[in-house]
Design a protein around this motif. Structure first.
Motif, PDB file in Angstrom:
ATOM      1  N   LEU A 192     -52.211  10.953  32.403  1.00 46.54           N
ATOM      2  CA  LEU A 192     -51.202  11.970  32.116  1.00 46.54           C
ATOM      3  C   LEU A 192     -51.784  13.361  32.303  1.00 46.54           C
ATOM      4  N   CYS A 193     -50.986  14.246  32.860  1.00 47.55           N
ATOM      5  CA  CYS A 193     -51.325  15.667  32.899  1.00 47.55           C
ATOM      6  C   CYS A 193     -50.053  16.458  32.644  1.00 47.55           C
ATOM      7  N   GLY A 194     -50.091  17.296  31.627  1.00 51.69           N
ATOM      8  CA  GLY A 194     -48.904  18.059  31.281  1.00 51.69           C
ATOM      9  C   GLY A 194     -49.186  19.018  30.152  1.00 51.69           C
ATOM     10  N   PRO A 195     -48.157  19.702  29.666  1.00 53.02           N
ATOM     11  CA  PRO A 195     -48.333  20.677  28.588  1.00 53.02           C
ATOM     12  C   PRO A 195     -48.623  19.999  27.255  1.00 53.02           C
ATOM     13  N   MET A 196     -49.042  20.816  26.300  1.00 51.47           N
ATOM     14  CA  MET A 196     -49.487  20.303  25.007  1.00 51.47           C
ATOM     15  C   MET A 196     -48.410  19.482  24.299  1.00 51.47           C
ATOM     16  N   ARG A 197     -47.173  19.936  24.303  1.00 51.47           N
ATOM     17  CA  ARG A 197     -46.104  19.200  23.606  1.00 51.47           C
ATOM     18  C   ARG A 197     -45.940  17.791  24.197  1.00 51.47           C
ATOM     19  N   MET A 198     -46.030  17.682  25.511  1.00 46.91           N
ATOM     20  CA  MET A 198     -45.903  16.378  26.159  1.00 46.91           C
ATOM     21  C   MET A 198     -47.050  15.471  25.745  1.00 46.91           C
ATOM     22  N   LEU A 199     -48.260  15.990  25.758  1.00 47.68           N
ATOM     23  CA  LEU A 199     -49.415  15.181  25.404  1.00 47.68           C
ATOM     24  C   LEU A 199     -49.331  14.710  23.959  1.00 47.68           C
ATOM     25  N   GLU A 200     -48.957  15.594  23.058  1.00 49.06           N
ATOM     26  CA  GLU A 200     -48.862  15.200  21.652  1.00 49.06           C
ATOM     27  C   GLU A 200     -47.824  14.100  21.455  1.00 49.06           C
ATOM     28  N   ALA A 201     -46.683  14.224  22.152  1.00 46.88           N
ATOM     29  CA  ALA A 201     -45.647  13.196  22.050  1.00 46.88           C
ATOM     30  C   ALA A 201     -46.146  11.869  22.619  1.00 46.88           C
ATOM     31  N   ALA A 202     -46.849  11.937  23.748  1.00 48.87           N
ATOM     32  CA  ALA A 202     -47.369  10.715  24.365  1.00 48.87           C
ATOM     33  C   ALA A 202     -48.406  10.043  23.476  1.00 48.87           C
ATOM     34  N   ARG A 203     -49.288  10.798  22.900  1.00 46.23           N
ATOM     35  CA  ARG A 203     -50.328  10.212  22.041  1.00 46.23           C
ATOM     36  C   ARG A 203     -49.728   9.562  20.797  1.00 46.23           C
ATOM     37  N   ARG A 204     -48.696  10.191  20.245  1.00 46.07           N
ATOM     38  CA  ARG A 204     -48.044   9.597  19.066  1.00 46.07           C
ATOM     39  C   ARG A 204     -47.461   8.236  19.403  1.00 46.07           C
ATOM     40  N   GLU A 205     -46.735   8.151  20.511  1.00 46.52           N
ATOM     41  CA  GLU A 205     -46.097   6.889  20.882  1.00 46.52           C
ATOM     42  C   GLU A 205     -47.128   5.856  21.335  1.00 46.52           C
ATOM     43  N   TRP A 206     -48.166   6.288  22.000  1.00 44.79           N
ATOM     44  CA  TRP A 206     -49.225   5.378  22.447  1.00 44.79           C
ATOM     45  C   TRP A 206     -49.909   4.736  21.247  1.00 44.79           C
ATOM     46  N   ASN A 207     -50.243   5.557  20.256  1.00 49.20           N
ATOM     47  CA  ASN A 207     -50.893   5.033  19.050  1.00 49.20           C
ATOM     48  C   ASN A 207     -49.940   4.154  18.251  1.00 49.20           C
ATOM     49  N   ALA A 208     -48.667   4.558  18.182  1.00 50.98           N
ATOM     50  CA  ALA A 208     -47.679   3.770  17.439  1.00 50.98           C
ATOM     51  C   ALA A 208     -47.485   2.395  18.076  1.00 50.98           C
ATOM     52  N   ALA A 209     -47.689   2.304  19.381  1.00 49.27           N
ATOM     53  CA  ALA A 209     -47.538   1.028  20.083  1.00 49.27           C
ATOM     54  C   ALA A 209     -48.775   0.148  19.937  1.00 49.27           C
ATOM     55  N   GLY A 210     -49.808   0.663  19.282  1.00 48.30           N
ATOM     56  CA  GLY A 210     -51.026  -0.117  19.075  1.00 48.30           C
ATOM     57  C   GLY A 210     -51.888  -0.244  20.314  1.00 48.30           C
ATOM     58  N   ARG A 211     -51.709   0.667  21.250  1.00 48.75           N
ATOM     59  CA  ARG A 211     -52.485   0.631  22.479  1.00 48.75           C
ATOM     60  C   ARG A 211     -53.892   1.177  22.258  1.00 48.75           C
ATOM     61  N   ALA A 212     -54.821   0.749  23.100  1.00 44.61           N
ATOM     62  CA  ALA A 212     -56.200   1.237  23.010  1.00 44.61           C
ATOM     63  C   ALA A 212     -56.233   2.716  23.382  1.00 44.61           C
ATOM     64  N   PRO A 213     -56.766   3.571  22.511  1.00 44.30           N
ATOM     65  CA  PRO A 213     -56.808   5.010  22.811  1.00 44.30           C
ATOM     66  C   PRO A 213     -57.463   5.324  24.151  1.00 44.30           C
ATOM     67  N   ALA A 214     -58.485   4.561  24.532  1.00 42.03           N
ATOM     68  CA  ALA A 214     -59.203   4.831  25.778  1.00 42.03           C
ATOM     69  C   ALA A 214     -58.358   4.549  27.016  1.00 42.03           C
ATOM     70  N   ASP A 215     -57.228   3.845  26.850  1.00 39.09           N
ATOM     71  CA  ASP A 215     -56.377   3.537  28.002  1.00 39.09           C
ATOM     72  C   ASP A 215     -55.342   4.621  28.262  1.00 39.09           C
ATOM     73  N   LEU A 216     -55.367   5.695  27.481  1.00 33.73           N
ATOM     74  CA  LEU A 216     -54.538   6.871  27.750  1.00 33.73           C
ATOM     75  C   LEU A 216     -55.476   7.996  28.151  1.00 33.73           C
ATOM     76  N   ARG A 217     -55.485   8.315  29.432  1.00 35.91           N
ATOM     77  CA  ARG A 217     -56.353   9.362  29.961  1.00 35.91           C
ATOM     78  C   ARG A 217     -55.498  10.591  30.251  1.00 35.91           C
ATOM     79  N   TYR A 218     -56.015  11.759  29.940  1.00 34.71           N
ATOM     80  CA  TYR A 218     -55.144  12.927  30.043  1.00 34.71           C
ATOM     81  C   TYR A 218     -55.913  14.212  30.285  1.00 34.71           C
ATOM     82  N   GLU A 219     -55.179  15.185  30.807  1.00 34.54           N
ATOM     83  CA  GLU A 219     -55.582  16.582  30.843  1.00 34.54           C
ATOM     84  C   GLU A 219     -54.363  17.385  30.432  1.00 34.54           C
ATOM     85  N   THR A 220     -54.612  18.590  29.969  1.00 34.29           N
ATOM     86  CA  THR A 220     -53.513  19.472  29.608  1.00 34.29           C
ATOM     87  C   THR A 220     -53.835  20.874  30.101  1.00 34.29           C
ATOM     88  N   PHE A 221     -52.959  21.811  29.845  1.00 36.91           N
ATOM     89  CA  PHE A 221     -53.165  23.186  30.294  1.00 36.91           C
ATOM     90  C   PHE A 221     -53.700  24.002  29.127  1.00 36.91           C
TER      91      PHE A 221
END
Length: 325
Positions: A192-221
Protein backbone atom coordinates in the motif's frame (compact mmCIF):
# COMPACT_ATOMS: atom_id res chain seq x y z
CA UNK A 1 23.01 13.80 10.63
CA UNK A 2 22.04 11.24 8.05
CA UNK A 3 23.63 7.89 7.49
CA UNK A 4 25.89 7.58 4.43
CA UNK A 5 24.02 8.34 1.22
CA UNK A 6 25.33 8.46 -2.33
CA UNK A 7 24.44 11.60 -4.28
CA UNK A 8 24.87 12.29 -7.97
CA UNK A 9 24.08 14.92 -10.55
CA UNK A 10 21.29 14.59 -13.10
CA UNK A 11 19.54 16.53 -15.85
CA UNK A 12 15.83 17.11 -16.35
CA UNK A 13 15.13 15.30 -19.64
CA UNK A 14 11.38 15.86 -19.98
CA UNK A 15 8.23 16.91 -18.15
CA UNK A 16 4.57 16.16 -18.80
CA UNK A 17 1.32 16.38 -16.89
CA UNK A 18 -0.19 12.96 -16.21
CA UNK A 19 -3.19 14.42 -14.35
CA UNK A 20 -4.42 17.99 -13.84
CA UNK A 21 -2.27 18.46 -10.71
CA UNK A 22 0.39 15.76 -11.20
CA UNK A 23 3.52 16.31 -13.27
CA UNK A 24 5.88 13.56 -14.35
CA UNK A 25 9.55 14.58 -14.44
CA UNK A 26 12.10 12.43 -16.24
CA UNK A 27 15.66 12.65 -14.89
CA UNK A 28 18.84 11.41 -16.55
CA UNK A 29 21.64 10.65 -14.04
CA UNK A 30 25.15 11.64 -15.08
CA UNK A 31 26.20 7.99 -14.78
CA UNK A 32 24.10 4.80 -15.07
CA UNK A 33 22.74 3.49 -11.79
CA UNK A 34 23.29 0.05 -10.30
CA UNK A 35 20.22 -2.14 -9.91
CA UNK A 36 17.80 -0.99 -7.22
CA UNK A 37 14.70 -2.46 -5.50
CA UNK A 38 11.21 -2.10 -6.93
CA UNK A 39 9.14 0.53 -5.19
CA UNK A 40 12.22 2.70 -4.61
CA UNK A 41 12.33 6.43 -4.02
CA UNK A 42 14.99 9.08 -4.47
CA UNK A 43 15.79 12.20 -2.49
CA UNK A 44 16.10 15.44 -4.41
CA UNK A 45 18.11 18.46 -3.25
CA UNK A 46 16.23 21.71 -3.85
CA UNK A 47 16.49 25.41 -3.07
CA UNK A 48 13.25 26.50 -1.41
CA UNK A 49 13.00 30.14 -0.35
CA UNK A 50 16.75 30.33 -0.81
CA UNK A 51 17.44 27.45 1.57
CA UNK A 52 18.79 24.02 0.57
CA UNK A 53 16.21 21.38 1.36
CA UNK A 54 15.57 17.73 0.54
CA UNK A 55 12.37 16.14 -0.74
CA UNK A 56 11.60 12.48 -1.40
CA UNK A 57 9.80 11.13 -4.47
CA UNK A 58 8.91 7.58 -5.47
CA UNK A 59 10.02 6.25 -8.83
CA UNK A 60 7.48 5.55 -11.55
CA UNK A 61 7.28 2.54 -13.83
CA UNK A 62 9.58 -0.34 -14.60
CA UNK A 63 13.11 -0.42 -13.23
CA UNK A 64 15.73 1.09 -15.54
CA UNK A 65 19.17 2.50 -14.77
CA UNK A 66 19.72 5.23 -17.38
CA UNK A 67 16.65 7.41 -16.64
CA UNK A 68 14.39 7.86 -13.64
CA UNK A 69 10.80 9.05 -13.62
CA UNK A 70 9.06 10.69 -10.68
CA UNK A 71 5.60 12.23 -10.40
CA UNK A 72 4.96 15.31 -8.29
CA UNK A 73 1.55 16.44 -7.08
CA UNK A 74 1.17 20.22 -6.88
CA UNK A 75 -0.08 20.45 -3.31
CA UNK A 76 -1.87 23.61 -2.12
CA UNK A 77 -0.58 23.03 1.44
CA UNK A 78 2.92 22.09 0.26
CA UNK A 79 6.03 23.10 2.20
CA UNK A 80 7.37 24.46 -1.08
CA UNK A 81 8.79 21.28 -2.61
CA UNK A 82 6.06 20.65 -5.16
CA UNK A 83 6.11 24.25 -6.39
CA UNK A 84 9.88 24.10 -6.82
CA UNK A 85 9.64 20.81 -8.72
CA UNK A 86 6.87 22.09 -10.97
CA UNK A 87 9.03 25.11 -11.83
CA UNK A 88 11.81 22.90 -13.25
CA UNK A 89 12.46 23.22 -16.96
CA UNK A 90 14.07 20.74 -19.37
CA UNK A 91 17.82 21.03 -19.03
CA UNK A 92 17.78 21.97 -15.36
CA UNK A 93 20.43 20.38 -13.15
CA UNK A 94 19.66 18.62 -9.86
CA UNK A 95 21.41 16.57 -7.20
CA UNK A 96 19.65 13.30 -6.36
CA UNK A 97 20.34 10.34 -4.10
CA UNK A 98 20.66 6.80 -5.36
CA UNK A 99 17.32 4.91 -5.27
CA UNK A 100 16.40 2.99 -2.13
CA UNK A 101 13.31 1.22 -0.81
CA UNK A 102 11.80 0.65 2.62
CA UNK A 103 9.10 -1.76 1.41
CA UNK A 104 11.07 -4.99 2.01
CA UNK A 105 8.51 -7.06 0.08
CA UNK A 106 8.41 -10.84 0.04
CA UNK A 107 8.39 -11.64 -3.69
CA UNK A 108 7.65 -15.35 -3.28
CA UNK A 109 3.93 -15.22 -2.50
CA UNK A 110 1.16 -16.51 -4.73
CA UNK A 111 -1.20 -13.53 -4.34
CA UNK A 112 -0.51 -9.80 -4.20
CA UNK A 113 -2.97 -7.02 -3.52
CA UNK A 114 -1.70 -3.55 -4.41
CA UNK A 115 -3.45 -0.48 -3.00
CA UNK A 116 -2.76 3.12 -4.01
CA UNK A 117 -4.29 6.36 -2.84
CA UNK A 118 -3.89 9.35 -5.16
CA UNK A 119 -0.22 10.13 -5.85
CA UNK A 120 0.60 6.89 -4.01
CA UNK A 121 0.21 5.20 -7.38
CA UNK A 122 3.77 6.20 -8.29
CA UNK A 123 5.73 3.32 -6.65
CA UNK A 124 2.85 0.91 -7.28
CA UNK A 125 3.20 1.27 -11.07
CA UNK A 126 6.58 -0.46 -11.19
CA UNK A 127 5.56 -3.15 -8.70
CA UNK A 128 2.41 -3.89 -10.74
CA UNK A 129 4.40 -4.16 -13.99
CA UNK A 130 6.93 -6.54 -12.44
CA UNK A 131 4.26 -8.80 -10.95
CA UNK A 132 2.27 -8.78 -14.19
CA UNK A 133 5.30 -9.97 -16.13
CA UNK A 134 5.50 -13.03 -13.87
CA UNK A 135 1.85 -13.98 -14.33
CA UNK A 136 1.27 -13.88 -10.57
CA UNK A 137 -2.20 -13.53 -9.02
CA UNK A 138 -2.48 -9.76 -8.76
CA UNK A 139 -5.07 -7.09 -8.14
CA UNK A 140 -4.72 -3.34 -7.87
CA UNK A 141 -7.13 -1.06 -6.00
CA UNK A 142 -6.67 2.59 -6.98
CA UNK A 143 -8.48 5.13 -4.77
CA UNK A 144 -8.94 8.66 -6.10
CA UNK A 145 -11.37 11.54 -5.72
CA UNK A 146 -12.28 11.45 -9.42
CA UNK A 147 -11.15 9.40 -12.41
CA UNK A 148 -9.97 12.60 -14.10
CA UNK A 149 -7.38 12.94 -11.30
CA UNK A 150 -6.06 9.39 -11.63
CA UNK A 151 -2.51 9.48 -13.00
CA UNK A 152 -1.44 6.59 -15.26
CA UNK A 153 -4.98 5.21 -15.39
CA UNK A 154 -4.90 4.41 -19.12
CA UNK A 155 -1.55 2.61 -18.87
CA UNK A 156 -2.66 0.59 -15.86
CA UNK A 157 -5.98 -0.31 -17.47
CA UNK A 158 -4.15 -1.61 -20.53
CA UNK A 159 -1.70 -3.57 -18.40
CA UNK A 160 -4.08 -5.10 -15.86
CA UNK A 161 -7.53 -5.09 -17.42
CA UNK A 162 -10.16 -6.29 -14.95
CA UNK A 163 -7.50 -6.80 -12.27
CA UNK A 164 -7.59 -3.03 -11.77
CA UNK A 165 -10.40 -1.57 -9.67
CA UNK A 166 -10.80 2.21 -9.45
CA UNK A 167 -12.49 3.57 -6.33
CA UNK A 168 -13.55 7.14 -7.18
CA UNK A 169 -15.15 8.85 -4.20
CA UNK A 170 -16.99 11.32 -6.47
CA UNK A 171 -18.80 8.27 -7.87
CA UNK A 172 -19.57 6.96 -4.39
CA UNK A 173 -17.15 4.05 -4.89
CA UNK A 174 -15.04 4.12 -1.74
CA UNK A 175 -12.56 1.38 -0.99
CA UNK A 176 -13.88 -1.11 1.59
CA UNK A 177 -10.79 -2.47 3.32
CA UNK A 178 -12.66 -5.05 5.37
CA UNK A 179 -14.28 -6.62 2.30
CA UNK A 180 -11.09 -6.38 0.25
CA UNK A 181 -8.99 -8.13 2.89
CA UNK A 182 -11.64 -10.77 3.59
CA UNK A 183 -11.54 -11.82 -0.07
CA UNK A 184 -7.78 -12.49 -0.02
CA UNK A 185 -6.16 -15.90 0.59
CA UNK A 186 -4.61 -16.25 4.04
CA UNK A 187 -1.07 -16.00 2.64
CA UNK A 188 -1.66 -12.92 0.45
CA UNK A 189 0.57 -9.89 0.81
CA UNK A 190 -0.71 -6.31 0.55
CA UNK A 191 1.45 -3.45 -0.68
CA UNK A 192 0.00 0.00 0.00
CA UNK A 193 1.04 3.57 -0.68
CA UNK A 194 -1.23 6.44 0.21
CA UNK A 195 -2.01 9.24 2.66
CA UNK A 196 -2.00 8.82 6.42
CA UNK A 197 -5.79 8.43 6.79
CA UNK A 198 -5.80 5.58 4.26
CA UNK A 199 -2.94 3.78 5.97
CA UNK A 200 -4.51 4.07 9.41
CA UNK A 201 -7.81 2.69 8.09
CA UNK A 202 -6.02 -0.17 6.33
CA UNK A 203 -3.98 -1.11 9.40
CA UNK A 204 -7.08 -1.16 11.60
CA UNK A 205 -8.92 -3.53 9.28
CA UNK A 206 -5.83 -5.67 8.64
CA UNK A 207 -5.28 -6.17 12.37
CA UNK A 208 -8.99 -6.73 12.99
CA UNK A 209 -8.91 -9.52 10.39
CA UNK A 210 -6.14 -11.25 12.33
CA UNK A 211 -3.67 -10.94 9.49
CA UNK A 212 0.09 -11.06 10.04
CA UNK A 213 1.33 -7.46 10.44
CA UNK A 214 4.38 -8.22 8.27
CA UNK A 215 2.10 -9.06 5.32
CA UNK A 216 0.94 -5.43 5.08
CA UNK A 217 3.74 -3.43 3.50
CA UNK A 218 3.31 0.29 3.11
CA UNK A 219 4.65 3.76 2.51
CA UNK A 220 2.91 7.04 3.14
CA UNK A 221 3.49 10.72 2.42
CA UNK A 222 5.43 12.76 4.95
CA UNK A 223 3.12 15.71 4.25
CA UNK A 224 -0.13 13.77 4.60
CA UNK A 225 -1.13 14.78 8.08
CA UNK A 226 -4.51 14.98 9.78
CA UNK A 227 -4.08 18.68 10.65
CA UNK A 228 -3.18 21.73 8.51
CA UNK A 229 0.50 22.40 7.80
CA UNK A 230 1.16 25.64 9.70
CA UNK A 231 3.96 27.43 11.52
CA UNK A 232 4.56 26.22 15.09
CA UNK A 233 7.02 26.62 17.97
CA UNK A 234 9.44 24.20 19.63
CA UNK A 235 10.88 24.78 23.09
CA UNK A 236 14.11 22.99 24.03
CA UNK A 237 14.53 21.46 27.48
CA UNK A 238 17.17 23.11 29.63
CA UNK A 239 18.30 25.67 27.07
CA UNK A 240 15.59 28.29 27.18
CA UNK A 241 15.61 28.26 23.40
CA UNK A 242 12.41 28.49 21.38
CA UNK A 243 12.49 27.74 17.67
CA UNK A 244 9.91 28.74 15.10
CA UNK A 245 9.24 26.02 12.52
CA UNK A 246 7.82 27.68 9.38
CA UNK A 247 5.28 26.01 7.13
CA UNK A 248 7.97 25.36 4.54
CA UNK A 249 10.40 23.56 6.87
CA UNK A 250 10.38 20.33 8.83
CA UNK A 251 10.89 20.31 12.57
CA UNK A 252 14.00 18.19 12.03
CA UNK A 253 15.55 20.76 9.69
CA UNK A 254 14.71 23.62 12.04
CA UNK A 255 16.29 21.84 15.02
CA UNK A 256 19.46 21.00 13.10
CA UNK A 257 19.79 24.52 11.72
CA UNK A 258 19.44 25.93 15.24
CA UNK A 259 22.31 23.74 16.44
CA UNK A 260 20.27 21.06 18.22
CA UNK A 261 21.52 18.17 16.12
CA UNK A 262 19.14 15.22 15.72
CA UNK A 263 20.25 11.97 14.10
CA UNK A 264 18.06 10.86 11.20
CA UNK A 265 17.96 8.39 8.35
CA UNK A 266 14.91 7.91 6.11
CA UNK A 267 13.34 11.34 6.78
CA UNK A 268 10.01 9.82 5.72
CA UNK A 269 8.62 8.93 9.14
CA UNK A 270 9.27 5.23 8.67
CA UNK A 271 12.49 4.29 10.51
CA UNK A 272 12.16 6.08 13.87
CA UNK A 273 15.84 7.05 14.03
CA UNK A 274 15.04 10.73 14.57
CA UNK A 275 12.43 10.18 17.34
CA UNK A 276 12.84 12.57 20.30
CA UNK A 277 11.09 12.96 23.67
CA UNK A 278 8.06 15.21 24.06
CA UNK A 279 7.83 16.85 27.49
CA UNK A 280 4.77 19.08 27.03
CA UNK A 281 2.31 20.13 24.34
CA UNK A 282 0.36 23.39 24.26
CA UNK A 283 -1.85 22.52 21.32
CA UNK A 284 -1.97 19.30 19.32
CA UNK A 285 0.64 17.02 17.75
CA UNK A 286 -0.01 15.81 14.20
CA UNK A 287 1.83 12.47 14.13
CA UNK A 288 2.59 11.90 10.46
CA UNK A 289 4.97 8.97 10.92
CA UNK A 290 4.22 5.30 10.42
CA UNK A 291 6.82 4.17 12.94
CA UNK A 292 4.88 4.57 16.20
CA UNK A 293 1.74 2.59 17.01
CA UNK A 294 -1.62 4.29 17.53
CA UNK A 295 -1.20 3.74 21.28
CA UNK A 296 2.22 5.40 21.30
CA UNK A 297 0.93 8.34 19.28
CA UNK A 298 -1.97 8.87 21.66
CA UNK A 299 0.50 9.11 24.56
CA UNK A 300 2.33 12.03 22.91
CA UNK A 301 5.61 11.14 24.62
CA UNK A 302 7.71 11.00 21.45
CA UNK A 303 7.68 12.61 18.02
CA UNK A 304 9.39 11.96 14.68
CA UNK A 305 10.44 15.52 13.73
CA UNK A 306 11.27 14.59 10.13
CA UNK A 307 7.57 14.56 9.20
CA UNK A 308 5.36 15.18 12.24
CA UNK A 309 4.18 18.68 13.10
CA UNK A 310 2.32 20.59 15.77
CA UNK A 311 -0.50 23.09 15.93
CA UNK A 312 0.68 25.29 18.79
CA UNK A 313 3.85 24.77 20.84
CA UNK A 314 5.73 21.62 21.84
CA UNK A 315 8.51 21.21 24.42
CA UNK A 316 11.06 18.52 23.55
CA UNK A 317 14.32 16.99 24.70
CA UNK A 318 16.66 16.19 21.82
CA UNK A 319 19.34 14.84 24.22
CA UNK A 320 21.78 17.07 22.34
CA UNK A 321 24.93 17.87 24.30
CA UNK A 322 27.28 20.55 22.95
CA UNK A 323 30.94 19.63 22.67
CA UNK A 324 32.96 20.47 25.76
CA UNK A 325 35.20 23.50 25.36
Amino acid sequence: MRFAEHWMGCRVEATRNVAPNIREITLKPDTPLPSYPLGSHINVSLLIDGQPQTRSYSLVGERVTDVLRIAVRLAPDSRGGSKAMWALQVGARLEISSPSSLYDIDWNRGTYCLIAGGIGITPITGIAAALHSKAIDLQLHYAVKARSEAAYLDELSTLLGDRLTVHASHEGARLDFAATFAALPHDAIVVLCGPMRMLEAARREWNAAGRAPADLRYETFGSSGLLPTTEFRVRLKGSGAEIVVPQSRSMLAALNEAGFEVMSDCERGECGVCAIDVLAVDGEIDHRDVFFSDHQKSGNTKICPCVSRVVGTVTVDTLYQPDAV
